[in-house]
Design an enzyme around this catalytic site. Sequence first.
Site, mmCIF file in Angstrom:
data_model
loop_
_atom_site.group_PDB
_atom_site.id
_atom_site.type_symbol
_atom_site.label_atom_id
_atom_site.label_comp_id
_atom_site.label_asym_id
_atom_site.label_seq_id
_atom_site.Cartn_x
_atom_site.Cartn_y
_atom_site.Cartn_z
ATOM 1 N N CYS A 111 7.988 8.811 -5.308
ATOM 2 C CA CYS A 111 7.968 9.090 -4.139
ATOM 3 C C CYS A 111 9.582 10.239 -3.912
ATOM 4 O O CYS A 111 9.350 10.935 -3.261
ATOM 5 C CB CYS A 111 8.155 7.718 -3.229
ATOM 6 N N ASN B 11 0.760 7.099 2.540
ATOM 7 C CA ASN B 11 1.680 7.759 1.694
ATOM 8 C C ASN B 11 1.661 8.347 0.308
ATOM 9 O O ASN B 11 0.545 8.008 0.310
ATOM 10 C CB ASN B 11 1.810 6.472 0.789
ATOM 11 N N HIS C 77 10.780 9.627 3.466
ATOM 12 C CA HIS C 77 9.489 9.332 2.709
ATOM 13 C C HIS C 77 8.563 8.349 3.613
ATOM 14 O O HIS C 77 9.350 7.804 3.978
ATOM 15 C CB HIS C 77 9.401 8.281 1.821
HETATM 16 N N1 ACO Z 1 -5.516 -5.894 5.367
HETATM 17 C C1 ACO Z 1 -5.943 -6.980 5.926
HETATM 18 N N2 ACO Z 1 -4.962 -8.086 5.821
HETATM 19 C C2 ACO Z 1 -3.768 -7.314 4.372
HETATM 20 C C3 ACO Z 1 -3.926 -6.350 3.998
HETATM 21 C C4 ACO Z 1 -5.235 -5.718 4.056
HETATM 22 N N3 ACO Z 1 -5.140 -4.102 4.154
HETATM 23 N N4 ACO Z 1 -3.300 -5.931 2.672
HETATM 24 C C5 ACO Z 1 -2.845 -7.443 2.899
HETATM 25 N N5 ACO Z 1 -3.282 -8.305 3.475
HETATM 26 C C6 ACO Z 1 -3.132 -9.550 4.014
HETATM 27 C C7 ACO Z 1 -2.165 -10.457 2.925
HETATM 28 O O1 ACO Z 1 -2.898 -11.128 2.005
HETATM 29 C C8 ACO Z 1 -1.345 -11.548 3.650
HETATM 30 O O2 ACO Z 1 -2.281 -12.251 3.905
HETATM 31 P P1 ACO Z 1 -1.753 -13.878 3.110
HETATM 32 O O3 ACO Z 1 -0.394 -14.453 4.656
HETATM 33 O O4 ACO Z 1 -2.765 -14.308 3.756
HETATM 34 O O5 ACO Z 1 -1.298 -14.101 2.436
HETATM 35 C C9 ACO Z 1 -0.873 -11.186 4.623
HETATM 36 O O6 ACO Z 1 -1.715 -9.676 4.938
HETATM 37 C C10 ACO Z 1 0.818 -10.353 4.698
HETATM 38 O O7 ACO Z 1 0.792 -9.436 3.985
HETATM 39 P P2 ACO Z 1 2.113 -8.821 3.260
HETATM 40 O O8 ACO Z 1 2.233 -7.916 2.064
HETATM 41 O O9 ACO Z 1 2.829 -9.711 3.154
HETATM 42 O O10 ACO Z 1 1.995 -7.591 4.216
HETATM 43 P P3 ACO Z 1 3.784 -6.977 4.838
HETATM 44 O O11 ACO Z 1 3.452 -6.591 5.537
HETATM 45 O O12 ACO Z 1 4.751 -7.449 3.744
HETATM 46 O O13 ACO Z 1 3.141 -4.822 4.815
HETATM 47 C C11 ACO Z 1 2.755 -3.282 3.074
HETATM 48 C C12 ACO Z 1 2.107 -4.940 3.158
HETATM 49 C C13 ACO Z 1 1.881 -2.871 4.452
HETATM 50 C C14 ACO Z 1 2.448 -3.294 1.988
HETATM 51 C C15 ACO Z 1 4.357 -3.482 3.394
HETATM 52 O O14 ACO Z 1 4.836 -4.372 2.300
HETATM 53 C C16 ACO Z 1 4.714 -1.936 2.960
HETATM 54 O O15 ACO Z 1 4.693 -1.094 3.090
HETATM 55 N N6 ACO Z 1 5.673 -2.404 2.196
HETATM 56 C C17 ACO Z 1 7.001 -0.562 1.004
HETATM 57 C C18 ACO Z 1 5.524 -0.428 0.158
HETATM 58 C C19 ACO Z 1 6.231 1.539 -0.111
HETATM 59 O O16 ACO Z 1 7.176 1.297 0.759
HETATM 60 N N7 ACO Z 1 6.131 2.214 -1.171
HETATM 61 C C20 ACO Z 1 6.872 2.976 -1.067
HETATM 62 C C21 ACO Z 1 6.554 4.086 -2.794
HETATM 63 S S1 ACO Z 1 5.337 3.837 -2.583
HETATM 64 C C22 ACO Z 1 5.295 5.103 -4.197
HETATM 65 O O17 ACO Z 1 6.010 5.169 -5.046
HETATM 66 C C23 ACO Z 1 4.170 5.413 -5.336
#
Ligand code: ACO
Length: 326
Positions: A113, A283, A253
């Site tokens: 990214c 993203n 980003h």
């Molecule tokens: N819909 C519903 N529930 C979901 C989904 C979904 N799409 N995805 C995950 N969950 C669930 C999980 O299974 C988990 O359930 P559990 O508590 O029963 O185990 C719960 O939701 C919480 O999951 P987390 O992974 O802890 O959720 P979080 O709040 O961390 O959000 C996310 C996840 C959005 C991916 C976040 O961590 C994020 O944005 N991370 C950064 C990503 C990023 O910056 N990427 C940049 C680089 S990308 C690149 O370079 C190509």
Amino acid sequence: MVRSKILGVGMGIPERVLTNFDLEKMVDTSDEWIVQRTGIRERRISDTQTASSDLATVASLQAIESAGLTPQDIDLILVGTVTPDTLFPSTACLLQHKLGARQVPAYDFSAGCTGFIYGLVMAESFLNYGSYQHILVVGVESLSKITDWEDRSTCVLFGDAAGAVVVGKSEDASGILSTYLGADGSLGNLLYIPAGGSRLPATQRTLDQRQHYLKMEGNEVFKAAVNAMKMSAMQALKKAKMSKEDVDWLIPHQANIRIIDFLAKMLKLPREKVIVTIDKLGNTSAASIPTALAMAVQDGRIKPGHNVLMVAFGAGFTWGSVLVRW
Ligand code: ACO
């Protein structure tokens, strides 16, 4: 040192919209979860006939035209992407051909990214130390092609797009004021594609195990992103001897609205001063900053004299920032 300046901007956005409600029918998710956790409402997905070089061509032609130039004026083509058309030849070479550009140097680089930010810094160096006048810098991704559409933890996040700029020499006080880049390869396995490279070449087994799709430890990436974005923003300001109050526009980003809001709060900037596209585009990795920049320039939000701070973080891990006086 000659100051480098962005002379023109452009974007290539696929027509097909995939909403959160569409995703509800594909995996166990909900619009509410996606909006609350990420800020994404919809994303654009390219069709099966469209590859990264096609999106890049649209964005590049727009950027070249808005710079008042033709493809014949381009001296160097730099493309940041993790989703090239093919492993080789490079998307940059394919783009050179599609643009009808001269036989100028063209190459891809992989900085996740942060690709566009890395590209701008390379362009600045080439302008200073080479015999180049007009450099095309592109950030392009077709992330839908490496997304596992059965994995709800990643498939709701990504979209396809291209953004492009032409960088040339500035003749006044406008242009790139400061830059900052960094990387930490020890965190690479938090965001990667396991197979398809020389470590794990494609076999029936890697296909069966879905190892050609993007894998991400979202929580860990989130924490690292917040720290790296904060450090990058502050470093660019420090190097330009400027303070938070001098920033007119923040273009972060677009990975997650919570990361964007954190950075804006740290810089004491209201949401109105932050260019946000994540709700509409998701993203788009290397394309996220140049498409946001193109939109804000084209709709007149960014005006001459404004200080624009671009900050990114991505796979690698990589991070970086560029501060520009428009
Ligand atoms: N819909 C519903 N529930 C979901 C989904 C979904 N799409 N995805 C995950 N969950 C669930 C999980 O299974 C988990 O359930 P559990 O508590 O029963 O185990 C719960 O939701 C919480 O999951 P987390 O992974 O802890 O959720 P979080 O709040 O961390 O959000 C996310 C996840 C959005 C991916 C976040 O961590 C994020 O944005 N991370 C950064 C990503 C990023 O910056 N990427 C940049 C680089 S990308 C690149 O370079 C190509």
